[in-house]
Write a protein that holds these residues in place. Structure first.
Motif, PDB file in Angstrom:
ATOM      1  N   ILE A  94       0.836  -1.200   0.000  1.00  0.00           N
ATOM      2  CA  ILE A  94       0.000   0.000   0.000  1.00  0.00           C
ATOM      3  C   ILE A  94       0.876   1.258   0.000  1.00  0.00           C
ATOM      4  CG2 ILE A  94      -1.613   1.361   1.408  1.00  0.00           C
ATOM      5  CD1 ILE A  94      -2.921  -1.374   2.154  1.00  0.00           C
ATOM      6  N   ALA A  95       1.948   1.252   0.788  1.00  0.00           N
ATOM      7  CA  ALA A  95       2.865   2.397   0.809  1.00  0.00           C
ATOM      8  C   ALA A  95       3.516   2.581  -0.562  1.00  0.00           C
ATOM      9  CB  ALA A  95       3.926   2.203   1.897  1.00  0.00           C
ATOM     10  N   ALA A  96       3.891   1.478  -1.199  1.00  0.00           N
ATOM     11  CA  ALA A  96       4.469   1.560  -2.542  1.00  0.00           C
ATOM     12  C   ALA A  96       3.424   2.056  -3.539  1.00  0.00           C
ATOM     13  CB  ALA A  96       5.008   0.188  -2.968  1.00  0.00           C
ATOM     14  N   GLY A  97       2.175   1.662  -3.351  1.00  0.00           N
ATOM     15  CA  GLY A  97       1.095   2.135  -4.203  1.00  0.00           C
ATOM     16  C   GLY A  97       0.919   3.644  -4.113  1.00  0.00           C
ATOM     17  N   ALA A  98       1.119   4.197  -2.921  1.00  0.00           N
ATOM     18  CA  ALA A  98       1.036   5.649  -2.748  1.00  0.00           C
ATOM     19  C   ALA A  98       2.107   6.343  -3.588  1.00  0.00           C
ATOM     20  CB  ALA A  98       1.181   6.014  -1.272  1.00  0.00           C
ATOM     21  N   VAL A  99       3.301   5.766  -3.620  1.00  0.00           N
ATOM     22  CA  VAL A  99       4.367   6.307  -4.464  1.00  0.00           C
ATOM     23  C   VAL A  99       3.947   6.224  -5.927  1.00  0.00           C
ATOM     24  CG1 VAL A  99       6.768   6.052  -5.215  1.00  0.00           C
ATOM     25  CG2 VAL A  99       6.175   5.671  -2.810  1.00  0.00           C
ATOM     26  N   GLY A 100       3.337   5.115  -6.290  1.00  0.00           N
ATOM     27  CA  GLY A 100       2.862   4.950  -7.669  1.00  0.00           C
ATOM     28  C   GLY A 100       1.865   6.034  -8.068  1.00  0.00           C
ATOM     29  N   PHE A 101       0.900   6.323  -7.186  1.00  0.00           N
ATOM     30  CA  PHE A 101      -0.062   7.399  -7.468  1.00  0.00           C
ATOM     31  C   PHE A 101       0.652   8.732  -7.664  1.00  0.00           C
ATOM     32  CE2 PHE A 101      -3.521   4.879  -5.225  1.00  0.00           C
ATOM     33  CZ  PHE A 101      -4.282   4.687  -6.371  1.00  0.00           C
ATOM     34  N   ALA A 102       1.561   9.056  -6.745  1.00  0.00           N
ATOM     35  CA  ALA A 102       2.284  10.333  -6.841  1.00  0.00           C
ATOM     36  C   ALA A 102       3.078  10.408  -8.138  1.00  0.00           C
ATOM     37  CB  ALA A 102       3.204  10.512  -5.632  1.00  0.00           C
ATOM     38  N   ALA A 103       3.755   9.322  -8.489  1.00  0.00           N
ATOM     39  CA  ALA A 103       4.581   9.309  -9.702  1.00  0.00           C
ATOM     40  C   ALA A 103       3.727   9.418 -10.961  1.00  0.00           C
ATOM     41  CB  ALA A 103       5.434   8.036  -9.737  1.00  0.00           C
ATOM     42  N   ILE A 104       2.604   8.721 -11.007  1.00  0.00           N
ATOM     43  CA  ILE A 104       1.727   8.775 -12.184  1.00  0.00           C
ATOM     44  C   ILE A 104       1.203  10.195 -12.392  1.00  0.00           C
ATOM     45  CG2 ILE A 104      -0.556   8.074 -13.050  1.00  0.00           C
ATOM     46  CD1 ILE A 104       0.107   5.247 -11.851  1.00  0.00           C
ATOM     47  N   PHE A 105       0.732  10.823 -11.325  1.00  0.00           N
ATOM     48  CA  PHE A 105       0.182  12.174 -11.481  1.00  0.00           C
ATOM     49  C   PHE A 105       1.278  13.205 -11.737  1.00  0.00           C
ATOM     50  CE2 PHE A 105      -3.472  10.016  -9.699  1.00  0.00           C
ATOM     51  CZ  PHE A 105      -4.466  10.477 -10.558  1.00  0.00           C
ATOM     52  N   ALA A 106       2.477  12.965 -11.223  1.00  0.00           N
ATOM     53  CA  ALA A 106       3.605  13.846 -11.552  1.00  0.00           C
ATOM     54  C   ALA A 106       3.959  13.711 -13.026  1.00  0.00           C
ATOM     55  CB  ALA A 106       4.815  13.504 -10.679  1.00  0.00           C
ATOM     56  N   LEU A 107       3.900  12.497 -13.534  1.00  0.00           N
ATOM     57  CA  LEU A 107       4.161  12.272 -14.962  1.00  0.00           C
ATOM     58  C   LEU A 107       3.095  12.949 -15.832  1.00  0.00           C
ATOM     59  CD1 LEU A 107       5.934  10.939 -17.091  1.00  0.00           C
ATOM     60  CD2 LEU A 107       4.547   8.870 -16.834  1.00  0.00           C
ATOM     61  N   ILE A 108       1.851  12.872 -15.403  1.00  0.00           N
ATOM     62  CA  ILE A 108       0.779  13.556 -16.132  1.00  0.00           C
ATOM     63  C   ILE A 108       1.045  15.065 -16.150  1.00  0.00           C
ATOM     64  CG2 ILE A 108      -1.683  14.178 -16.074  1.00  0.00           C
ATOM     65  CD1 ILE A 108      -2.164  11.257 -15.027  1.00  0.00           C
TER      66      ILE A 108
END
Length: 127
Positions: A94-108
């Motif tokens: 779940i903590a890694a998933g939070a990083v994934g969300f942040a990275a995806i939206f930063a990429l957007i």
């Protein structure tokens, strides 16, 4: 008052100690810093607007912050339960998933910022 100021200065020392520790030992943080620096260089090259800089810095800061918290959560989990455990694994995922969300939206954000500049640059090269 003197004790308060002394305490705040001591806190700042711990802040920089933690940042140095992350930057010198955590590969995920180092990778995110390299990626972030690459986007900062692109921003300088394309002379992006002030608002675009705000979104770029916010995105980079968000990813680094969430990645840092993920690292803290993983280290805490490993300290509390060093052996593999299903629930600890879920917490780490779940903590890694939070990083994934942040990275995806930063990429957007990066795509929204840089796409017009890159397409304009590409068109100019073709002419």
């Amino acid at each position: 008052m003197k004790r308060f100021v002394k305490g705040r200065l001591k806190s700042v020392k711990y802040v920089f100690k933690g940042m140095f520790k992350l930057l010198s030992s955590e590969h995920a943080i180092i990778s995110q810093c390299i990626i972030g620096t690459s986007f900062l260089i692109l921003g300088l090259y394309f002379n992006i607007t002030r608002i675009e800089w705000m979104f770029l810095f916010f995105s980079i800061g968000l990813v680094l912050t969430v990645e840092s918290l993920n690292t803290a959560i993983e280290l805490t989990c490993n300290f509390i339960h060093p052996a593999h455990h299903k629930k600890i694994g879920l917490i780490k995922d779940i903590a890694a998933g939070a990083v994934g969300f942040a990275a995806i939206f930063a990429l957007i954000n990066a795509i929204l910022i840089f796409y017009p500049y890159i397409t304009k640059f590409y068109i100019e090269i073709q002419c």
